[in-house]
Design a protein around this motif. Structure first.
Motif, short mmCIF file in Angstrom:
data_model
loop_
_atom_site.label_atom_id
_atom_site.label_comp_id
_atom_site.label_asym_id
_atom_site.label_seq_id
_atom_site.Cartn_x
_atom_site.Cartn_y
_atom_site.Cartn_z
N ALA A 152 -2.07 -2.06 -9.74
CA ALA A 152 -2.97 -2.84 -10.35
C ALA A 152 -2.25 -3.54 -11.38
O ALA A 152 -2.55 -4.73 -11.67
N ILE A 153 -1.22 -2.86 -12.04
CA ILE A 153 -0.23 -3.80 -13.19
C ILE A 153 0.38 -4.86 -12.42
O ILE A 153 0.41 -5.89 -12.90
N VAL A 199 -11.23 -2.79 -6.78
CA VAL A 199 -11.97 -2.45 -5.17
C VAL A 199 -10.73 -1.50 -4.75
O VAL A 199 -11.03 -0.65 -4.19
N PHE A 200 -9.41 -2.01 -5.23
CA PHE A 200 -8.11 -0.97 -4.32
C PHE A 200 -8.53 0.39 -5.12
O PHE A 200 -8.24 1.22 -4.42
N THR A 204 -9.09 3.75 -3.08
CA THR A 204 -7.96 4.87 -3.14
C THR A 204 -8.61 6.14 -3.53
O THR A 204 -8.53 7.18 -2.86
N ALA A 205 -9.70 6.24 -4.55
CA ALA A 205 -10.28 7.39 -5.01
C ALA A 205 -11.13 7.87 -3.88
O ALA A 205 -11.36 9.00 -3.79
N TRP A 206 -11.99 6.89 -3.35
CA TRP A 206 -13.11 7.42 -2.67
C TRP A 206 -12.66 7.89 -1.43
O TRP A 206 -13.24 9.06 -0.78
N ASN A 207 -11.72 7.46 -0.60
CA ASN A 207 -11.40 7.72 0.58
C ASN A 207 -10.02 8.78 0.82
O ASN A 207 -9.87 9.33 1.78
#
Length: 275
Positions: A152-153, A199-200, A204-207
């Motif tokens: 993200a950064i 979105v990324f 990442t957290a969801w899957n």
């Protein structure tokens, strides 16, 4: 000339159609199997034997899938909000301000992004254990935030660096303070990058499976990805419930993407500076 153009269009159409079939067929197979009452005996049949929602009812009544989905939503939203805020502030800092070790920070961010996730399981497990954050949605959210932050950064830094400094200077000349300029001028221009990183982070957290399965001891705190694992047996797999759970896991990601896709596809700073 016309024949060549027509042949090219036909070839392009066929290629696009083949790509769509190749891309969408797994989704069709997942949904159709989830609705097939005889999913376990379906085999290679392209069409389901019928349509029923019994597999969806089964995963909620016998698989406790509702709380699993709720846990995933909580962890996903926490990851998006905190990761987005921290990444935004860090990206603006490294893109707009000059400070000591600025290049070292960027290099460290890039190096962390290259580390395989599997290599981080044991160190993060020990760290979460020392802070009494195992078997906790808060601890799991912190891990996902840490995993998403480097990308993200790095991504947001590129968006911030692309925004012309003349835009900020014009805002200062109009009497804007730095907070007002950041909120009213800079943030709308880098919003597509913020959406992309969100979105990324959400995906990442969801899957994610390994960290959620390793860090959680209480079944009630499993995420949806881990909860789906219960339908895989040692000698057999309940494909109907597996596909029903997979469908439910896919829907929130699809809905989230539909909500943000317009902002994701919009131009970064089109028309901000002319001449």
């Amino acid at each position: 000339m016309n024949r060549t153009t027509t042949a090219g269009r036909i070839g392009l159409s066929v290629a696009v159609f083949a790509l769509l079939v190749f891309t969408l067929f797994p989704v069709y197979w997942m949904v159709s199997t989830a609705l097939d009452p005889n999913a376990i005996t379906r085999g290679s049949d392209l069409l389901p034997s019928g349509f029923s929602t019994e597999h969806f009812a089964f995963i909620f009544s016998h698989g406790n899938f509702g709380p699993f989905l709720l846990n995933s939503v909580v962890v996903g939203l926490a990851t998006i909000i905190v990761c987005g805020l921290l990444a935004l502030l860090a990206a603006v800092a490294v893109a707009r301000f000059h400070f000591r070790f600025r290049t070292s920070v960027l290099v460290m961010v890039l190096i962390v992004q290259m580390v395989p996730l599997e290599a981080l399981v044991i160190p993060l497990f020990l760290q979460m254990r020392d802070y009494n954050l195992l078997n906790s949605l808060v601890g799991l959210s912190i891990v996902y935030i840490a995993l998403s932050l480097p990308f993200a950064i790095w991504t947001l830094r590129g968006f911030v660096a692309t925004v012309p400094k003349e835009v900020e200077e014009a805002a200062y000349l109009d009497g804007c303070s730095w907070p007002r300029m950041f909120w009213s001028v800079l943030l709308p221009l880098i919003a597509p990058g913020l959406v992309a990183t969100s979105v990324f982070a959400f995906i990442t957290a969801w899957n994610e499976f390994v960290f959620a399965y390793t860090f959680m001891k209480d079944d009630a705190k499993y995420t949806a990805a881990v909860g789906l694992f219960q339908f895989f047996g040692e000698n057999s797999t309940s494909w109907g419930p597996v596909m029903a759970g997979s469908t439910l896991i896919t829907v929130p990601v699809l809905v989230f993407f539909i909500i943000v896709q317009r902002r994701l596809a919009s131009g970064l700073a089109a028309g901000a500076v002319k001449g």
